[in-house]
Scaffold this motif. Structure first.
Motif, PDB file in Angstrom:
ATOM      1  N   TRP A  45       0.845  -1.209   0.000  1.00 53.43           N
ATOM      2  CA  TRP A  45       0.000   0.000   0.000  1.00 53.43           C
ATOM      3  C   TRP A  45       0.880   1.258   0.000  1.00 53.43           C
ATOM      4  O   TRP A  45       0.673   2.179  -0.793  1.00 53.43           O
ATOM      5  N   ASN A  46       1.835   1.297   0.902  1.00 56.66           N
ATOM      6  CA  ASN A  46       2.702   2.477   0.993  1.00 56.66           C
ATOM      7  C   ASN A  46       3.538   2.662  -0.274  1.00 56.66           C
ATOM      8  O   ASN A  46       3.739   3.788  -0.743  1.00 56.66           O
ATOM      9  N   LEU A  47       4.028   1.548  -0.798  1.00 57.17           N
ATOM     10  CA  LEU A  47       4.869   1.626  -1.998  1.00 57.17           C
ATOM     11  C   LEU A  47       4.107   2.239  -3.172  1.00 57.17           C
ATOM     12  O   LEU A  47       4.582   3.169  -3.834  1.00 57.17           O
ATOM     13  N   TYR A  48       2.904   1.727  -3.439  1.00 51.14           N
ATOM     14  CA  TYR A  48       2.174   2.180  -4.624  1.00 51.14           C
ATOM     15  C   TYR A  48       1.423   3.485  -4.372  1.00 51.14           C
ATOM     16  O   TYR A  48       1.153   4.227  -5.318  1.00 51.14           O
ATOM     17  N   LYS A  49       1.129   3.775  -3.125  1.00 54.89           N
ATOM     18  CA  LYS A  49       0.514   5.075  -2.822  1.00 54.89           C
ATOM     19  C   LYS A  49       1.525   6.193  -3.014  1.00 54.89           C
ATOM     20  O   LYS A  49       1.212   7.280  -3.538  1.00 54.89           O
ATOM     21  N   LYS A  50       2.748   5.926  -2.626  1.00 52.87           N
ATOM     22  CA  LYS A  50       3.788   6.950  -2.698  1.00 52.87           C
ATOM     23  C   LYS A  50       4.379   7.077  -4.094  1.00 52.87           C
ATOM     24  O   LYS A  50       4.662   8.188  -4.570  1.00 52.87           O
ATOM     25  N   HIS A  51       4.534   5.958  -4.779  1.00 52.21           N
ATOM     26  CA  HIS A  51       5.259   5.969  -6.051  1.00 52.21           C
ATOM     27  C   HIS A  51       4.409   5.603  -7.261  1.00 52.21           C
ATOM     28  O   HIS A  51       4.888   5.711  -8.391  1.00 52.21           O
ATOM     29  N   GLY A  52       3.194   5.170  -7.058  1.00 49.05           N
ATOM     30  CA  GLY A  52       2.364   4.787  -8.194  1.00 49.05           C
ATOM     31  C   GLY A  52       3.013   3.675  -8.999  1.00 49.05           C
ATOM     32  O   GLY A  52       3.598   2.731  -8.442  1.00 49.05           O
TER      33      GLY A  52
END
Length: 712
Positions: free
Chosen positions: A606-613
């Protein structure tokens, strides 16, 4: 309801539905246009059996035995006058705890998929054929799980294989889809051969193929296989379970026969949901659970370890591939292969009820995920803004446009990820606990299986959160020019008119050059099944509460294992032995580890794709290096099979055929011609044209014949 003809309707109605739809569609062109009539008829033919099974579930505590047309002896299709031979086979069926559980899953989830398909398949040229095949699929699957002897079970086993061929290759005009159907068909035949050999060995040992006791008309009782499997000795004691496992690897897509399942995505999305969630892939799990006694004999201990190892290897390999896929259906397909691996880990650990528990919970959330993906694909194709409506890299922020699909997909994602309180958590945690208990029971090999299971669980949480986030949240990665934003209904056709072009098929008579649309939610016929399945994905796990909640709180174990005042149908001996070793403190620790793994995977993704798409993928790729490329290319398994098995067979086949043609066929024909030429050339020397010579030959011939008659 005690009349057995009522129970025979469980099988007769799907068969009747397939017959009526097939005949009606073939002889009456007008019938084919009545799409909703066909869809509701097919759904009714599956829904009624569901309610009959549900009634039996609540009202009968003893197994129910019935024939295809009522009483069990109405269709005796193999008979031997000697009861000692035991070749007395009926088209008979049995409703007990295991077949009731499987029957409810097959007909319940199957009926919801039928409802969804009414809207999803709207406008397809083969609409009536699609529902014909769906009804036939359910009929075959019910034969498999309700069959009272191995021959009926095997007919169902083959039936689902044939129906999967029809449905995966439903759009057979596309060569890739036709090849996918062929691949599934061929891969399954390998497992089928193992099952036939197992049946022959069992018949040779016990002189019967009936699973349970059968009473003949003269009162003779022929013992069933289930009670006798534990008496297998010598080579058969390990060979039979090994062959059953090989058979199961075909239907349930395990290494090395898993390659057909991801390609099965070629069929319409409801087919994927049906095959992946409720029917075909559960066949192997059901078979091993039904014949579990054979796996618990001492000589079969190594086979159990092979089953567990095969499940663990399949689970982690499929999970790694799923991380690097961008097609939403392909991710779900590899997820199915991985989850089936979890089920085999449970079977290998001797926890058969745990495997069935995961079959049930998986049916709920995986059917919801697949149908949700169909809704997403439908919407993305509707936009005409992307080249590939299945590529999650072209999606994003669909939460805004598809609230019903979003919330149900979100719930099911959390369920499969193993978030506490949802169905997937309970069943997956139980699998991990049971494998660890085998380790505690002195079998160190299962520590390896447990570690693989934990790692796979973390990967599952990661890649499923990735799919959810890139699909429903973050930035919109599809272009919607303001000039093109107009309602789909502006074109004067229903919301579902794009059901077929969502799969690259025809465009229903209207062009696709009429602007770009905003994605929209699917029709209620598609979203209502999603809500029901998501609800089941929430509550389904409470049928299997862990032992920490108290002895006897695992309702499914009580039901299958026979602790409710009825005889058990699934072997619980090994399970209870393992459960005995689980102290309260140890189980709490294992649960906390399981929660930490699932939550960690979800939060990291979640954090990875929320921050970096989408750049999150690049970061994962950079971290894993070349290994990520291998994952993207599915570890080159298809290419390996092509080089190692298919190409040599094709090469050998071509050369053997050419050699046979050249040296045998041509050699025989040319040799025969040469012989004729030789005799012709020799005999023509006698053709001198002199009458005297011919007269001399006649005289010599006559003398020769007379000499023979005189002296012979």
């Amino acid at each position: 309801m005690e009349n057995p003809i009522i129970f025979s309707l469980i099988l007769l109605l799907p068969m009747l539905g397939a017959f009526l739809i097939g005949v009606g569609g073939f002889i009456a062109p007008g019938f084919r246009k009545n799409e909703k009539g066909i869809g509701f008829l097919a759904t009714l033919m599956v829904a009624i059996p569901f309610f009959i099974i549900l009634y039996a579930f609540f009202n009968f505590h003893e197994p129910i035995h019935f024939g295809l047309f009522g009483s069990s002896d109405s269709l005796q299709w193999m008979y031997s006058s000697s009861s000692s031979v035991g070749l007395n086979l009926f088209f008979d069926y049995r409703l007990d705890q295991l077949s009731l559980t499987m029957g409810l899953i097959v007909t319940g989830v199957g009926a919801l998929i039928h409802i969804y398909s009414i809207a999803y398949m709207h406008g397809d040229r083969g609409y009536y054929k699609f529902f014909l095949y769906l009804n036939l699929f359910i009929f075959a699957m019910l034969n498999l799980v309700l069959g009272n002897n191995m021959v009926v079970l095997f007919l169902g086993w083959e039936g689902v294989g044939a129906c999967s061929y029809f449905l995966i290759g439903f759009w057979y005009e596309d060569m890739e889809k036709a090849k996918a159907a062929q691949k599934a068909f061929v891969a399954n035949r390998i497992g089928d051969f193992a099952m036939i050999v197992a049946m022959l060995i069992l018949y040779n040992n016990f002189h019967t193929l009936n699973l349970f006791d059968v009473t003949l008309t003269d009162g003779t009782v022929i013992g069933g296989l289930i009670e006798q499997l534990g008496n297998l000795q010598g080579t058969e004691a390990w060979l039979v379970p090994l062959l059953i496992f090989i058979a199961a690897t075909g239907k349930s897509a395990q290494i090395p026969l898993f390659v057909w399942l991801p390609d099965a995505m070629a069929g319409p999305t409801p087919v994927s949901a049906l095959i992946h969630a409720a029917t075909m892939v559960t066949s192997g799990i059901y078979l091993i659970a039904r014949m579990g006694t054979a796996f618990l004999v001492e000589e079969a201990e190594t086979v159990r370890m092979i089953v567990a190892f095969g499940g663990a290897a399949t689970a982690i390999m499929a999970a790694m591939i799923a991380i690097a896929q961008n097609d939403i259906k392909k991710v779900l397909a590899y997820s199915t292969v991985s989850q089936l691996g979890f089920m085999f880990m449970a079977l290998g650990a001797g926890a058969f009820t745990t495997a069935i528990f995961h079959v049930m919970t998986h049916a709920f959330f995986k059917a919801c995920l697949f149908l949700g993906s169909g809704s997403v694909i439908h919407a993305m194709d509707h936009t005409h803004a992307v080249k590939d409506p299945q590529d999650i890299r072209t999606m994003g922020n669909l939460k805004k446009y598809m609230p019903a699909t979003h919330i149900t997909f979100f719930i099911s994602t959390l369920a499969i990820a193993g978030i506490p309180g949802l169905a997937g958590f309970f069943s997956k945690d139980e699998i991990l606990t049971m494998t660890f208990m085998n380790f505690m029971n002195g079998q160190s090999f299962y520590l390896f299986v447990w570690v693989i299971g934990l790692t796979t669980a973390a990967m599952t949480a990661f890649y499923m959160t990735r799919v959810y986030f890139l699909t429903f949240r973050g930035e919109e990665r599809f272009a919607l020019p303001k000039a093109g934003k107009h309602g789909h209904e502006d074109h004067g056709h229903g919301k579902d008119a794009h059901a077929k072009d969502a799969h690259g098929a025809d465009d229903h008579g209207h062009g696709h050059d009429h602007g770009v649309h905003a994605p929209h939610e699917s029709s209620p016929l598609m979203t209502i099944p999603l809500y029901i399945l998501a609800g089941l994905a929430i509550v389904g796990g409470y049928l299997g509460l862990p032992a920490v909640f108290g002895h006897g709180t695992h309702a499914l174990n009580n039901w299958l294992g026979g602790h409710g005042g009825h005889e058990g149908v699934v072997s619980m001996h090994h399970y209870e032995e393992l459960e005995h070793h689980a102290s309260f403190g140890l189980e709490i620790i294992l649960i906390l580890v399981s929660i930490a793994i699932a939550a960690g995977g979800v939060m990291f993704s979640w954090n990875l794709y929320k921050k970096h798409g989408l750049k999150g993928d690049a970061m994962v790729k950079k971290t894993l290096g070349k290994f990520y490329t291998h994952m993207e290319n599915k570890f080159y398994v298809d290419e390996l099979y092509q080089k190692v098995i298919i190409d040599p067979f094709v090469f050998a086949g071509k050369n053997v055929i050419m050699a046979f043609d050249k040296w045998v066929i041509d050699g025989f024909v040319n040799g025969l011609g040469s012989v004729m030429l030789f005799f012709g050339d020799t005999l023509k020397l006698l053709q001198t044209g002199a009458v005297g010579n011919y007269a001399m030959m006649v005289v010599v011939g006559v003398v020769a014949i007379l000499s023979y008659l005189m002296f012979a």
